[in-house]
Design an enzyme around this catalytic site. Sequence first.
Site: not given
Length: 275
Positions: A3, A170, A262
Site C-alpha cells: 500500500e 486496495n 479488484r
Amino acid sequence: MPEGDSIWRAARTLQRAIGGRVVTRFETVLMNLARVDEDTPLAGRTVESVTAEGKWIVMRFSGDLILLTHMLMSGSWHIYRPGEKWQRPRLDMRIVIETAEWIAVAFRVPVAEFHTAETLLRRKGVGNLGPKVLAEGFDAEEAIANLRSQPDLEIGVALLSQRLIAGLGNIFKSEVCFAAGIHPFRLVSSLSDAEMRSLMSAAVKLMKANITERSGGPIRTYFGLRRDADPEENLWVYHRSGRPCRKCGTSIEWRRHSTDARSSYWCPRCQPLVL
Ligand SMILES: [Zn+2]
C-alpha cells in the site's frame, strides 16, 4: 501489492539511511540497469533524495540520474550495515547501492529503470501523479477535482487511480469508503462535495495512522481490538465478507469491480448504494 503507506515508509527509511551519502558501490543483476551503470557509473554520485511517488520509489542521484523501482507483489528494499547478513537469499538480490554507512538492497523488484529528469517526465504512470495523500500540504480539493474528471468511474475504482489521487491501495480503498459511509460501487458523479471531502479526510486520517502508530506490520484502521495475530482483526471491512459489521452487525459484502477486477468490501447498511 504494498500500500501507499508502506512504500512511503520504505522511501523514508532509505532516505534516512542513504540520503545525502555518496555511493561507493553499485551492483545489479538487471541488464538494463547494468548497461546504464557501465556508461554513466553510479559509484561516486550522491544520493540526493529518496521519495515515494504513488507506488514508486524514486531515488535521485547527483548528475541527473534517477532510479525508479516498483515493488508490485514481490519486491522490497532492505537496508543493512556493511557486513550484516541479509534477510533474503542472494538469489533474490536485484540491486545493491552501497554507501560508507549503509547498504540498500532491492530484492525481487519486478520493475527497475534508470531515468534522467527528462525521460522521467515522459515515463507513463510516473511524474503525472495526482495529489499524494501522505504529502505535506495534501490538496484535497485538487484530488476531488481530479476524481470528478472521471464521473462514470465507480468510486472504489477511481480511488485507486494514481493519476487522480496518489497513494491508496486496495485495502485502504475499502477502508476509506467504509469510514466515509460511501458504497464503493457508487459512481463518482453521484457523490456530493461533502461526501468527497469526507472520503479525503478519511484517506488522510487512516493512512497517517499507519505511519505514526507503528513502523511496520499489518495495516490497521480498526483500533477496537488489539489482536495483531490476525491482520484482518485490525480492519473494518477488508477481507471480512460474511462477517458482522463492527458498527451495525450487518454482514459485510464484497464484489469485484468490472473495470479493474479488484474487489471492494462494504457494509450494505453503513454504506447504502445510492445511484
Ligand atoms: Zn454497518
